[in-house]
Design an enzyme around this catalytic site. Sequence first.
Site, PDB file in Angstrom:
ATOM      1  N   ARG A   2      12.029  -2.542 -31.594  1.00  0.00           N
ATOM      2  CA  ARG A   2      13.365  -3.012 -32.010  1.00  0.00           C
ATOM      3  C   ARG A   2      13.598  -4.394 -31.382  1.00  0.00           C
ATOM      4  NH1 ARG A   2      14.602   2.882 -31.630  1.00  0.00           N
ATOM      5  NH2 ARG A   2      15.783   3.481 -33.476  1.00  0.00           N
TER       6      ARG A   2
ATOM      7  N   GLU B 205      15.788   2.743 -45.286  1.00  0.00           N
ATOM      8  CA  GLU B 205      16.902   3.331 -44.540  1.00  0.00           C
ATOM      9  C   GLU B 205      18.216   3.246 -45.304  1.00  0.00           C
ATOM     10  OE1 GLU B 205      17.334   1.482 -40.689  1.00  0.00           O
ATOM     11  OE2 GLU B 205      17.017  -0.523 -41.469  1.00  0.00           O
TER      12      GLU B 205
ATOM     13  N   ARG C   2      27.246   6.966 -38.150  1.00  0.00           N
ATOM     14  CA  ARG C   2      26.430   7.505 -37.048  1.00  0.00           C
ATOM     15  C   ARG C   2      27.063   7.241 -35.680  1.00  0.00           C
ATOM     16  NH1 ARG C   2      21.046   3.539 -37.200  1.00  0.00           N
ATOM     17  NH2 ARG C   2      20.678   4.131 -35.051  1.00  0.00           N
TER      18      ARG C   2
ATOM     19  N   ASN D 203      17.773   7.519 -39.212  1.00  0.00           N
ATOM     20  CA  ASN D 203      19.100   7.435 -38.599  1.00  0.00           C
ATOM     21  C   ASN D 203      20.081   6.810 -39.591  1.00  0.00           C
ATOM     22  OD1 ASN D 203      17.549   8.165 -36.415  1.00  0.00           O
ATOM     23  ND2 ASN D 203      17.499   6.114 -35.540  1.00  0.00           N
ATOM     24  N   ASP D 204      19.667   5.673 -40.156  1.00  0.00           N
ATOM     25  CA  ASP D 204      20.553   5.023 -41.120  1.00  0.00           C
ATOM     26  C   ASP D 204      20.488   5.691 -42.490  1.00  0.00           C
ATOM     27  OD1 ASP D 204      22.038   2.974 -39.841  1.00  0.00           O
ATOM     28  OD2 ASP D 204      20.132   1.954 -39.453  1.00  0.00           O
TER      29      ASP D 204
ATOM     30  N   CYS E 210      10.234   6.367 -38.628  1.00  0.00           N
ATOM     31  CA  CYS E 210      10.484   5.905 -37.266  1.00  0.00           C
ATOM     32  C   CYS E 210      11.881   6.260 -36.778  1.00  0.00           C
ATOM     33  CB  CYS E 210      10.232   4.399 -37.128  1.00  0.00           C
ATOM     34  SG  CYS E 210      11.368   3.412 -38.118  1.00  0.00           S
TER      35      CYS E 210
ATOM     36  N   ARG F 183       9.816  -4.934 -35.701  1.00  0.00           N
ATOM     37  CA  ARG F 183      10.880  -5.045 -36.698  1.00  0.00           C
ATOM     38  C   ARG F 183      11.683  -6.306 -36.436  1.00  0.00           C
ATOM     39  NH1 ARG F 183      15.459  -0.551 -36.862  1.00  0.00           N
ATOM     40  NH2 ARG F 183      16.229  -1.587 -35.004  1.00  0.00           N
TER      41      ARG F 183
ATOM     42  N   HIS G 296       0.818  -1.208   0.000  1.00  0.00           N
ATOM     43  CA  HIS G 296       0.000   0.000   0.000  1.00  0.00           C
ATOM     44  C   HIS G 296       0.845   1.248   0.000  1.00  0.00           C
ATOM     45  CE1 HIS G 296      -3.638  -2.379   0.602  1.00  0.00           C
ATOM     46  NE2 HIS G 296      -4.146  -1.361  -0.059  1.00  0.00           N
TER      47      HIS G 296
HETATM   48  C1  PEP Z   1      16.830   4.144 -38.233  1.00  0.00           C
HETATM   49  O1  PEP Z   1      17.834   3.721 -38.779  1.00  0.00           O
HETATM   50  O2  PEP Z   1      16.396   5.310 -38.386  1.00  0.00           O
HETATM   51  C2  PEP Z   1      16.061   3.282 -37.322  1.00  0.00           C
HETATM   52  C3  PEP Z   1      14.890   3.633 -36.844  1.00  0.00           C
HETATM   53  O3  PEP Z   1      16.628   2.101 -36.955  1.00  0.00           O
HETATM   54  P1  PEP Z   1      17.825   1.970 -35.900  1.00  0.00           P
HETATM   55  O4  PEP Z   1      18.050   3.314 -35.276  1.00  0.00           O
HETATM   56  O5  PEP Z   1      17.406   0.935 -34.920  1.00  0.00           O
HETATM   57  O6  PEP Z   1      18.964   1.541 -36.763  1.00  0.00           O
HETATM   58 MG    MG Z   2      18.251   1.604 -38.798  1.00  0.00          MG
END
Ligand code: PEP
Ligand code: MG
Length: 544
Positions: free
Chosen positions: A296, A431, A465, A454-455, A502, A332, A188
């Site tokens: 992921r 990507e 990166r 990102n990729d 994403c 994914r 509680h």
């Molecule tokens: C990306 O590459 O933008 C992505 C979402 O995948 P990760 O960052 O997991 O490589």
């Molecule tokens: Mg990626």
Amino acid sequence: MEKFTGKGVYGAVAIGKISIFKKPDAPVTRVRIDDTKAEKERVAAAKAAAARQLSEIHEKALKEVGEAHAQIFEIHLMMLDDEDYNESIENIIDTQSVNAEYAVAVTSDNFAQMFSSMDDAYMQARAADVRDISNRIIANLTGNITGSEKSGAKTIICASDLAPSETVSLDKDSVLAFVTAHGSANSHTAILARNMNIPAVIGVGDSFLSSISEGAEAIVDGYSGEIIIEPDEKTKAQYLEKQRRDEEQKRLLQELKGKDNVTVDGKRINVYANISGIDNIGAVLLNDAGGIGLFRSEFLYLENKDYPTEEQQFFAYKRVLESMAGKKVIIRTLDIGADKQVDYFGLKKEENPALGLRAIRLCLTRPEIFRTQLRALFRASVYGNLGIMFPMITSVGEVERIREICEEVKSELKAEGIEYSDKTEIGIMIETPAAAIISDRLAPLVDFFSVGTNDLTQYTLACDRQNPDAEEFVDTHHEAVLRLIEMSAENAHKNGAWIGICGELAADTSLTETFLRMGIDELSVSPTFVLKVRDAVRKTDLSK
Ligand code: PEP
Ligand code: MG
């Protein structure tokens, strides 16, 4: 600076000074007495005083935490009158000719032990309640009822454990957070902390108490369960920013929760959340995300010492789908390689791992791993609204091969009499520049695209990166990347597919309007950014 971790029971961040909560000292010793009748009268008086105090606490709890949670003090009042409990105290006094304090303490231990040994977690948590009322009776017997209220400047209350009555007796306006060395998330105390909206972390362990001192500065992160003692300036600044964002989020949440996610001119946009494991679901729901745009799944592999089995994966995917109760969940497939290495995969050392045997390339060369994951995914598909997405695509041949393998896996399941959902959407990540450039050829093969910026940025701008020295050469708004996204959006729509983003860029609200003008249908971001993005979507007017 020192760090401790426990279980966060109420998500929020507090920064302030530590106040160590000491229970009133009441060492109970066994004393022989002659007048057992007088001793039993002392117990009756102490119980009457305890009942008055509990009624007052009940009143306070009713005002501060509401009826449902104040009920525990009604239960405490009832426990005070419990026949077995009282009989035990009287028997011990009579048969052993001992003092009341000792009889109450022994009864308390016996009852607490009985509750702790029960199988049911709820009953186990009742051990704390019986200790709470017994300590109150003992405090009244010894005249040590100094009360547990602390007041004055707001502090982080640190204690070995806090009884429910101690928790609610604390002056709410002077408590920044609770941290306890012991305690269960079902207790509680934890429930009350949640309902009092006070950041709280429990079960930090004994070493925590010996490492803190009265007045020391600390940070309590009720989300991650972390406590940082005497933080350095950099850490403090990071948490102050987290706290500011957190407060902003909570304000936005109140405004946005339940409202339609549409632009000013009425275009509906899906704002989803990115997760790396089932532990993140709480944050997804708290931030009112419309679905999960990227799970992921490789984190299931990274957390394990060996390949996760089909069964292990099935339960994880099923749990996410069920928790999202029919909202979209895009999982994914494995994206191992490059910066995400797992020893048990026994991968060769590569000269350029980001350009090597990564993600779908690994899955297509190690089909047994891929098939196990796909079987788990399709089996889980009947528990919600699943989308399966494949990373690092560069060619039409890869997508064709993936589709063939999916069909083979489904036929296998069918032959075994195992159900799967035919509504499962199949998508690919855009990507790599190659995927964006041939998106007209890829779109007819899939239900959706999701842009991994990102990729896509790393491969388009030829900037690793992972390399901080290359960062100054990365223009996240680079025209080349934006054109590739636009091209993919056009090709997706021409072929009846939908498109989301994403990668981290999806959370950059200075680009929200640009993305929506390109026709992006979904933005998937970290749970903590969902509301910020929803806010930006609702302020965008595409008719101008
Ligand atoms: C990306 O590459 O933008 C992505 C979402 O995948 P990760 O960052 O997991 O490589
Ligand atoms: Mg990626």
